[in-house]
Write a protein that holds these residues in place. Structure first.
Motif, mmCIF file in Angstrom:
data_model
loop_
_atom_site.group_PDB
_atom_site.id
_atom_site.type_symbol
_atom_site.label_atom_id
_atom_site.label_comp_id
_atom_site.label_asym_id
_atom_site.label_seq_id
_atom_site.Cartn_x
_atom_site.Cartn_y
_atom_site.Cartn_z
ATOM 1 N N VAL A 120 -3.381 6.931 -6.542
ATOM 2 C CA VAL A 120 -2.004 7.589 -6.373
ATOM 3 C C VAL A 120 -1.362 7.301 -7.701
ATOM 4 C CG1 VAL A 120 0.232 7.278 -5.484
ATOM 5 C CG2 VAL A 120 -1.927 7.221 -3.820
ATOM 6 N N PHE A 121 -1.575 6.274 -8.427
ATOM 7 C CA PHE A 121 -0.918 5.926 -9.524
ATOM 8 C C PHE A 121 -1.586 5.889 -10.766
ATOM 9 C CE2 PHE A 121 1.120 2.916 -6.353
ATOM 10 C CZ PHE A 121 2.454 3.652 -6.314
ATOM 11 N N ASN A 122 -3.028 6.222 -10.834
ATOM 12 C CA ASN A 122 -4.113 6.542 -11.931
ATOM 13 C C ASN A 122 -4.116 5.146 -12.758
ATOM 14 O OD1 ASN A 122 -5.592 7.852 -13.643
ATOM 15 N ND2 ASN A 122 -3.981 8.515 -14.805
ATOM 16 N N LEU A 123 -4.145 3.890 -12.033
ATOM 17 C CA LEU A 123 -4.480 2.702 -12.706
ATOM 18 C C LEU A 123 -5.763 2.172 -12.447
ATOM 19 C CD1 LEU A 123 -0.941 1.209 -11.548
ATOM 20 C CD2 LEU A 123 -1.477 2.145 -13.774
ATOM 21 N N LYS A 124 -6.190 1.362 -13.320
ATOM 22 C CA LYS A 124 -7.474 0.821 -13.252
ATOM 23 C C LYS A 124 -7.256 -0.817 -13.084
ATOM 24 C CE LYS A 124 -10.014 4.381 -12.959
ATOM 25 N NZ LYS A 124 -10.711 4.619 -11.448
ATOM 26 N N PHE A 125 -7.907 -1.593 -12.472
ATOM 27 C CA PHE A 125 -7.807 -2.936 -12.378
ATOM 28 C C PHE A 125 -9.241 -3.715 -12.546
ATOM 29 C CE2 PHE A 125 -4.410 -1.205 -9.501
ATOM 30 C CZ PHE A 125 -3.481 -1.535 -10.134
ATOM 31 N N GLN A 126 -9.120 -5.115 -12.903
ATOM 32 C CA GLN A 126 -10.237 -5.867 -13.232
ATOM 33 C C GLN A 126 -10.658 -6.876 -12.008
ATOM 34 O OE1 GLN A 126 -11.799 -5.563 -15.966
ATOM 35 N NE2 GLN A 126 -10.559 -4.049 -16.829
ATOM 36 N N PRO A 127 -11.578 -7.215 -11.809
ATOM 37 C CA PRO A 127 -11.813 -7.936 -10.637
ATOM 38 C C PRO A 127 -10.737 -9.368 -10.596
ATOM 39 C CG PRO A 127 -13.887 -7.734 -11.686
ATOM 40 C CD PRO A 127 -12.915 -7.094 -12.444
ATOM 41 N N GLY A 128 -10.663 -10.015 -9.582
ATOM 42 C CA GLY A 128 -9.618 -10.979 -9.554
ATOM 43 C C GLY A 128 -8.279 -10.813 -8.862
ATOM 44 N N ILE A 129 -8.372 -9.860 -7.915
ATOM 45 C CA ILE A 129 -7.244 -9.489 -7.234
ATOM 46 C C ILE A 129 -7.670 -9.810 -5.636
ATOM 47 C CG2 ILE A 129 -5.546 -7.757 -6.308
ATOM 48 C CD1 ILE A 129 -5.959 -6.574 -8.793
ATOM 49 N N VAL B 298 0.987 -6.072 -11.990
ATOM 50 C CA VAL B 298 -0.404 -6.560 -11.895
ATOM 51 C C VAL B 298 -1.331 -6.130 -12.980
ATOM 52 C CG1 VAL B 298 -2.503 -6.591 -10.469
ATOM 53 C CG2 VAL B 298 -0.184 -6.827 -9.138
ATOM 54 N N GLN B 299 -1.331 -5.173 -13.236
ATOM 55 C CA GLN B 299 -2.106 -4.383 -14.469
ATOM 56 C C GLN B 299 -1.782 -5.298 -15.740
ATOM 57 O OE1 GLN B 299 -1.692 -0.628 -16.424
ATOM 58 N NE2 GLN B 299 -3.709 -0.385 -15.334
ATOM 59 N N VAL B 300 -0.376 -5.530 -16.020
ATOM 60 C CA VAL B 300 -0.069 -6.284 -17.408
ATOM 61 C C VAL B 300 -0.231 -7.732 -17.211
ATOM 62 C CG1 VAL B 300 1.935 -7.082 -18.313
ATOM 63 C CG2 VAL B 300 1.924 -4.760 -17.615
ATOM 64 N N TYR C 270 -3.187 -12.411 -18.817
ATOM 65 C CA TYR C 270 -3.908 -13.644 -18.475
ATOM 66 C C TYR C 270 -5.119 -13.265 -17.745
ATOM 67 C CZ TYR C 270 0.869 -15.073 -19.482
ATOM 68 O OH TYR C 270 2.222 -15.297 -20.114
ATOM 69 N N PRO C 271 -6.078 -12.656 -18.462
ATOM 70 C CA PRO C 271 -7.403 -12.388 -17.750
ATOM 71 C C PRO C 271 -8.087 -13.294 -16.867
ATOM 72 C CG PRO C 271 -7.917 -12.595 -20.174
ATOM 73 C CD PRO C 271 -6.310 -12.568 -19.856
ATOM 74 N N ASP C 272 -7.821 -14.689 -16.968
ATOM 75 C CA ASP C 272 -8.304 -15.621 -16.241
ATOM 76 C C ASP C 272 -7.656 -16.074 -15.021
ATOM 77 O OD1 ASP C 272 -10.548 -15.733 -17.965
ATOM 78 O OD2 ASP C 272 -9.363 -17.467 -19.227
ATOM 79 N N TRP C 273 -6.401 -15.640 -14.749
ATOM 80 C CA TRP C 273 -5.751 -15.899 -13.436
ATOM 81 C C TRP C 273 -6.252 -14.956 -12.430
ATOM 82 C CZ3 TRP C 273 -0.175 -17.584 -13.683
ATOM 83 C CH2 TRP C 273 0.185 -18.537 -14.823
ATOM 84 N N ALA D 262 0.750 -1.397 0.167
ATOM 85 C CA ALA D 262 0.025 0.205 -0.027
ATOM 86 C C ALA D 262 0.975 1.059 0.209
ATOM 87 C CB ALA D 262 -0.941 -0.106 1.317
ATOM 88 N N GLY D 263 2.225 1.130 0.023
ATOM 89 C CA GLY D 263 3.135 2.247 0.079
ATOM 90 C C GLY D 263 2.926 2.984 -1.328
ATOM 91 N N GLY D 264 3.254 4.340 -1.547
ATOM 92 C CA GLY D 264 3.220 5.137 -2.667
ATOM 93 C C GLY D 264 4.333 5.389 -3.225
ATOM 94 N N GLY D 265 5.201 4.414 -3.173
ATOM 95 C CA GLY D 265 6.851 4.546 -3.786
ATOM 96 C C GLY D 265 6.885 3.817 -5.064
ATOM 97 N N GLY D 266 8.091 4.224 -5.664
ATOM 98 C CA GLY D 266 8.605 3.562 -6.845
ATOM 99 C C GLY D 266 8.300 2.179 -7.118
ATOM 100 N N GLY D 267 8.621 1.351 -5.779
ATOM 101 C CA GLY D 267 8.661 -0.055 -5.730
ATOM 102 C C GLY D 267 7.229 -0.472 -6.048
ATOM 103 N N GLU D 268 6.078 0.279 -5.431
ATOM 104 C CA GLU D 268 4.764 0.041 -5.458
ATOM 105 C C GLU D 268 4.217 0.175 -6.690
ATOM 106 O OE1 GLU D 268 6.174 -0.462 -1.829
ATOM 107 O OE2 GLU D 268 6.111 1.654 -2.563
ATOM 108 N N ARG D 269 4.800 1.158 -7.214
ATOM 109 C CA ARG D 269 4.245 1.347 -8.687
ATOM 110 C C ARG D 269 4.805 0.474 -9.584
ATOM 111 N NH1 ARG D 269 2.010 4.936 -12.086
ATOM 112 N NH2 ARG D 269 2.772 5.445 -14.043
ATOM 113 N N VAL D 270 5.766 -0.256 -9.471
ATOM 114 C CA VAL D 270 6.211 -1.483 -10.577
ATOM 115 C C VAL D 270 5.264 -2.822 -10.230
ATOM 116 C CG1 VAL D 270 8.152 -2.955 -10.640
ATOM 117 C CG2 VAL D 270 8.710 -0.537 -10.547
ATOM 118 N N LEU D 271 5.062 -2.865 -8.799
ATOM 119 C CA LEU D 271 4.332 -3.924 -8.586
ATOM 120 C C LEU D 271 2.829 -3.761 -9.201
ATOM 121 C CD1 LEU D 271 3.105 -6.241 -6.571
ATOM 122 C CD2 LEU D 271 2.518 -4.502 -4.901
ATOM 123 N N TRP D 272 1.950 -2.755 -8.919
ATOM 124 C CA TRP D 272 0.863 -2.438 -9.646
ATOM 125 C C TRP D 272 0.812 -2.345 -10.962
ATOM 126 C CZ3 TRP D 272 -2.482 -4.496 -6.625
ATOM 127 C CH2 TRP D 272 -2.451 -4.390 -5.088
#
Length: 213
Positions: free
Chosen positions: A106-115, A75-77, A82-85, A62-72
């Protein structure tokens, strides 16, 4: 001479007993690891069926640093490719605090269900303050134990460390089934750390007694 021979035989007998006891304990530990591995794998499959699963080991997601941006971004990619994963995030942060909402903002990203978030209770094991002496060794051991908690809670098809806790790979490897990947944002040992040790600098994780040794 007879007394010395008897003493040597007694010593050899005790060494043999210690070696056998050690091997017995080691065998039990190895068997326990395989039993726990298979149990965790079956538990995950029973909960989530045969869907492929991807687990990100990122305790402070949940941090807002560069490492978290890479993580999310990762996740988006993964969701796009692999939309079914199902994607699991192993975290010490509280999932009730709307982590995804914060991340999207914070990162202006959107996610699909499945997290899914997998709460970890032993996050203190990787904190520097837990290990005032031999901090890096302690944190490395702590990351192995925290990864063990993660993988015995939910066991994914792919285990991915996105924080630089390289010793978590060993736990994942010992438990066996998952493929292992990593992104190293902050390495366990950096050149800055080595320079501080060489210069004998006193730090929060390097006391004067150690620095001056």
């Amino acid at each position: 001479h007879s007394a010395q021979r008897t003493q040597n035989q007694s010593r050899s007998m005790w060494i043999g007993v210690i070696v056998k006891a050690f091997l017995a304990v080691l065998g039990i530990a190895i068997a326990a690891v395989f039993i726990v591995r298979d149990w965790a794998y079956r538990k995950t499959r029973s909960q989530y069926g045969q869907r492929n699963t991807f687990g990100f080991f990122h305790p402070n997601c949940a941090g807002g640093g560069g490492g978290e941006r890479v993580l999310w971004l990762a996740v988006q990619v993964i969701q796009q490719l692999y939309p079914d994963w199902l994607i699991f995030i192993y975290t010490v942060d509280d999932p009730r605090e709307d982590i995804l909402g914060k991340v999207e903002s914070v990162f202006n990203l959107k996610f699909q269900p499945g997290i899914r978030f997998v709460p970890l209770r032993k996050g203190h094991l990787i904190q520097p303050k837990t290990w005032p002496r031999f901090t890096l060794i302690g944190q490395s051991i702590g990351s192995m134990l925290l990864a063990f908690e993660a993988l015995t809670t939910v066991y994914p098809n792919v285990f991915f460390d996105s924080t630089g806790h390289a010793f978590s790979f060993l736990t994942a490897r010992l438990l066996g089934h998952a493929r292992i990947g990593c992104y190293v944002h902050y390495p366990t040992i950096s050149t800055d750390m080595l320079r501080d040790v060489a210069d004998r600098k006193v730090q929060f994780n390097q006391s004067g007694a150690v620095a001056g040794s």
